[in-house]
Design a protein around this motif. Structure first.
Motif, PDB file in Angstrom:
ATOM      1  N   UNK A 103       0.807  -1.218   0.000  1.00 30.36           N
ATOM      2  CA  UNK A 103       0.000   0.000   0.000  1.00 30.36           C
ATOM      3  C   UNK A 103       0.840   1.268   0.000  1.00 30.36           C
ATOM      4  N   UNK A 104       1.880   1.321   0.840  1.00 30.23           N
ATOM      5  CA  UNK A 104       2.709   2.523   0.913  1.00 30.23           C
ATOM      6  C   UNK A 104       3.422   2.784  -0.408  1.00 30.23           C
ATOM      7  N   UNK A 105       3.871   1.722  -1.079  1.00 31.60           N
ATOM      8  CA  UNK A 105       4.509   1.858  -2.389  1.00 31.60           C
ATOM      9  C   UNK A 105       3.499   2.369  -3.411  1.00 31.60           C
ATOM     10  N   UNK A 106       2.331   1.741  -3.421  1.00 32.43           N
ATOM     11  CA  UNK A 106       1.292   2.080  -4.392  1.00 32.43           C
ATOM     12  C   UNK A 106       0.811   3.526  -4.225  1.00 32.43           C
ATOM     13  N   UNK A 126      -2.405   6.674   6.851  1.00 27.36           N
ATOM     14  CA  UNK A 126      -1.935   5.293   7.033  1.00 27.36           C
ATOM     15  C   UNK A 126      -0.726   5.262   7.954  1.00 27.36           C
ATOM     16  N   UNK A 127       0.200   6.196   7.726  1.00 28.68           N
ATOM     17  CA  UNK A 127       1.415   6.245   8.534  1.00 28.68           C
ATOM     18  C   UNK A 127       1.109   6.591   9.989  1.00 28.68           C
ATOM     19  N   UNK A 128       0.238   7.566  10.202  1.00 24.32           N
ATOM     20  CA  UNK A 128      -0.116   7.980  11.564  1.00 24.32           C
ATOM     21  C   UNK A 128      -0.828   6.862  12.306  1.00 24.32           C
ATOM     22  N   UNK A 129      -1.816   6.265  11.669  1.00 25.19           N
ATOM     23  CA  UNK A 129      -2.613   5.217  12.317  1.00 25.19           C
ATOM     24  C   UNK A 129      -1.771   3.989  12.654  1.00 25.19           C
ATOM     25  N   UNK A 130      -0.879   3.611  11.750  1.00 23.55           N
ATOM     26  CA  UNK A 130      -0.049   2.430  11.974  1.00 23.55           C
ATOM     27  C   UNK A 130       0.880   2.638  13.152  1.00 23.55           C
ATOM     28  N   UNK A 132       0.564   4.758  15.685  1.00 26.54           N
ATOM     29  CA  UNK A 132      -0.207   4.832  16.924  1.00 26.54           C
ATOM     30  C   UNK A 132      -0.558   3.434  17.414  1.00 26.54           C
ATOM     31  N   UNK A 133      -0.889   2.552  16.473  1.00 25.93           N
ATOM     32  CA  UNK A 133      -1.266   1.181  16.834  1.00 25.93           C
ATOM     33  C   UNK A 133      -0.099   0.388  17.392  1.00 25.93           C
ATOM     34  N   UNK A 134       1.131   0.715  16.968  1.00 25.93           N
ATOM     35  CA  UNK A 134       2.308  -0.066  17.362  1.00 25.93           C
ATOM     36  C   UNK A 134       3.115   0.562  18.489  1.00 25.93           C
ATOM     37  N   UNK A 135       2.777   1.805  18.875  1.00 21.67           N
ATOM     38  CA  UNK A 135       3.537   2.492  19.924  1.00 21.67           C
ATOM     39  C   UNK A 135       2.594   3.158  20.909  1.00 21.67           C
ATOM     40  N   UNK A 136       3.183   3.817  21.897  1.00 19.32           N
ATOM     41  CA  UNK A 136       2.395   4.564  22.888  1.00 19.32           C
ATOM     42  C   UNK A 136       2.330   6.047  22.571  1.00 19.32           C
ATOM     43  N   UNK A 137       2.745   6.433  21.379  1.00 21.30           N
ATOM     44  CA  UNK A 137       2.743   7.841  20.993  1.00 21.30           C
ATOM     45  C   UNK A 137       1.300   8.305  20.765  1.00 21.30           C
ATOM     46  N   UNK A 138       0.960   9.474  21.291  1.00 21.65           N
ATOM     47  CA  UNK A 138      -0.394   9.982  21.050  1.00 21.65           C
ATOM     48  C   UNK A 138      -0.493  10.559  19.646  1.00 21.65           C
ATOM     49  N   UNK A 139      -1.712  10.757  19.202  1.00 23.82           N
ATOM     50  CA  UNK A 139      -1.944  11.160  17.805  1.00 23.82           C
ATOM     51  C   UNK A 139      -1.306  12.510  17.468  1.00 23.82           C
ATOM     52  N   UNK A 140      -1.378  13.460  18.372  1.00 26.63           N
ATOM     53  CA  UNK A 140      -0.835  14.788  18.090  1.00 26.63           C
ATOM     54  C   UNK A 140       0.671  14.724  17.835  1.00 26.63           C
ATOM     55  N   UNK A 141       1.381  14.006  18.720  1.00 27.67           N
ATOM     56  CA  UNK A 141       2.834  13.891  18.545  1.00 27.67           C
ATOM     57  C   UNK A 141       3.180  13.134  17.258  1.00 27.67           C
ATOM     58  N   UNK A 142       2.395  12.108  16.979  1.00 28.19           N
ATOM     59  CA  UNK A 142       2.663  11.336  15.775  1.00 28.19           C
ATOM     60  C   UNK A 142       2.402  12.150  14.520  1.00 28.19           C
ATOM     61  N   UNK A 143       1.393  12.999  14.537  1.00 27.85           N
ATOM     62  CA  UNK A 143       1.120  13.840  13.373  1.00 27.85           C
ATOM     63  C   UNK A 143       2.261  14.814  13.121  1.00 27.85           C
ATOM     64  N   UNK A 145       5.430  14.250  13.920  1.00 29.41           N
ATOM     65  CA  UNK A 145       6.501  13.427  13.362  1.00 29.41           C
ATOM     66  C   UNK A 145       6.239  13.104  11.897  1.00 29.41           C
ATOM     67  N   UNK A 146       4.987  12.773  11.589  1.00 30.54           N
ATOM     68  CA  UNK A 146       4.625  12.428  10.210  1.00 30.54           C
ATOM     69  C   UNK A 146       4.771  13.631   9.285  1.00 30.54           C
TER      70      UNK A 146
END
Length: 253
Positions: A103-106, A126-130, A132-143, A145-146
């Motif tokens: 998916x990421x390639x496509x 996709x990057x943010x959700x994945x 968040x699911x695999x770490x303890x990072x909250x959505x704001x911090x992950x966004x 980073x993304x």
């Protein structure tokens, strides 16, 4: 604070990986000879050589055991070999899908062809959700980073489009360890290159702009490939392509 912890974790992991790589190299040189492949070794290849993506993940066990078949989960010897030896036999190189199924390639190809944003093609979410699911990072911090990550990817896209050249990790960071952090590949029993878990966006960018040569990082090699001499053939081909890569570098300067 969360971002600082992430940075410290990345730095620590890098040191540990270097140390483990040296240990693996010593073992493999005794077992397969002085010309045995090195973990995170730099190879040069044509982007068109990478046509498949692995569905196997030998890293981060046991947290990510869902990536691999049940019979391998039960075979602890196999798992430890994959984690610690780097050169290993088995059928892991057959657990592949066409690269376009990724998916990421496509979605990266879709962005490059259409000119749409990462958000519009769905890759940002996709990057943010994945993560968040695999770490303890909250959505704001992950966004945050993304956003930084995709900003750098946009800069890379612009640079590659202009230069038709993709730098190795050493060219990017003089203190880099081999090609660790580059486009990650596994090498199958026939010497085929299989896209692994790092550098998927960069591979898509390289293929979209028809680059003739790219640097890749070898993180797993099939034992049959080493014993048959096919890895040595792959290195010879890489050496020829390195010359082409260096020529492209000189054209920039």
């Amino acid at each position: 604070m969360a971002m600082r912890n992430i940075l410290n974790s990345v730095l620590k992991k890098g040191v540990v990986r270097r140390f483990n790589a040296y240990k693996v190299d010593i073992v493999n040189k005794f077992k397969y000879g002085l010309n045995a492949p090195l973990k995170y070794q730099l190879l040069y290849c044509e982007p068109s050589q990478i046509n498949s993506y692995t569905r196997f993940n030998p890293t981060n066990l046991p947290e990510h055991l869902s990536y691999i078949p049940t019979y391998l989960v039960k075979d602890r010897t196999m798992i430890n070999a994959l984690k610690n030896q780097f050169i290993v036999g088995g059928d892991w190189d057959k657990m592949i899908v066409p690269i376009n199924c990724l998916r990421s390639y496509r979605q990266t190809i879709e962005k490059l062809r259409s000119g749409r944003s990462w958000q519009e093609v769905g890759e940002f979410e996709r990057n943010v959700s994945k993560t968040i699911a695999l770490t303890n990072i909250n959505r704001k911090d992950k966004e945050v980073l993304a956003e930084n990550r995709f900003k750098k990817l946009d800069e890379l896209i612009k640079n590659v489009e202009e230069t038709k050249y993709l730098k190795s990790q050493f060219e990017l960071k003089r203190n880099s360890f081999r090609e660790m952090g580059g486009i990650e590949v596994f090498v199958g029993r026939e010497g085929e290159l299989i896209q692994a878990h790092g550098g998927r966006h960069r591979l898509a960018i390289a293929r979209h702009f028809s680059l003739s040569v790219i640097p890749v990082c070898v993180s797993l090699v099939h034992e049959d490939c080493v014993k048959s001499g096919k890895f040595s053939e792959l290195k010879k081909r890489s050496l020829k392509l390195k010359g082409r890569h260096e020529y492209a570098q000189k054209k920039q300067s």
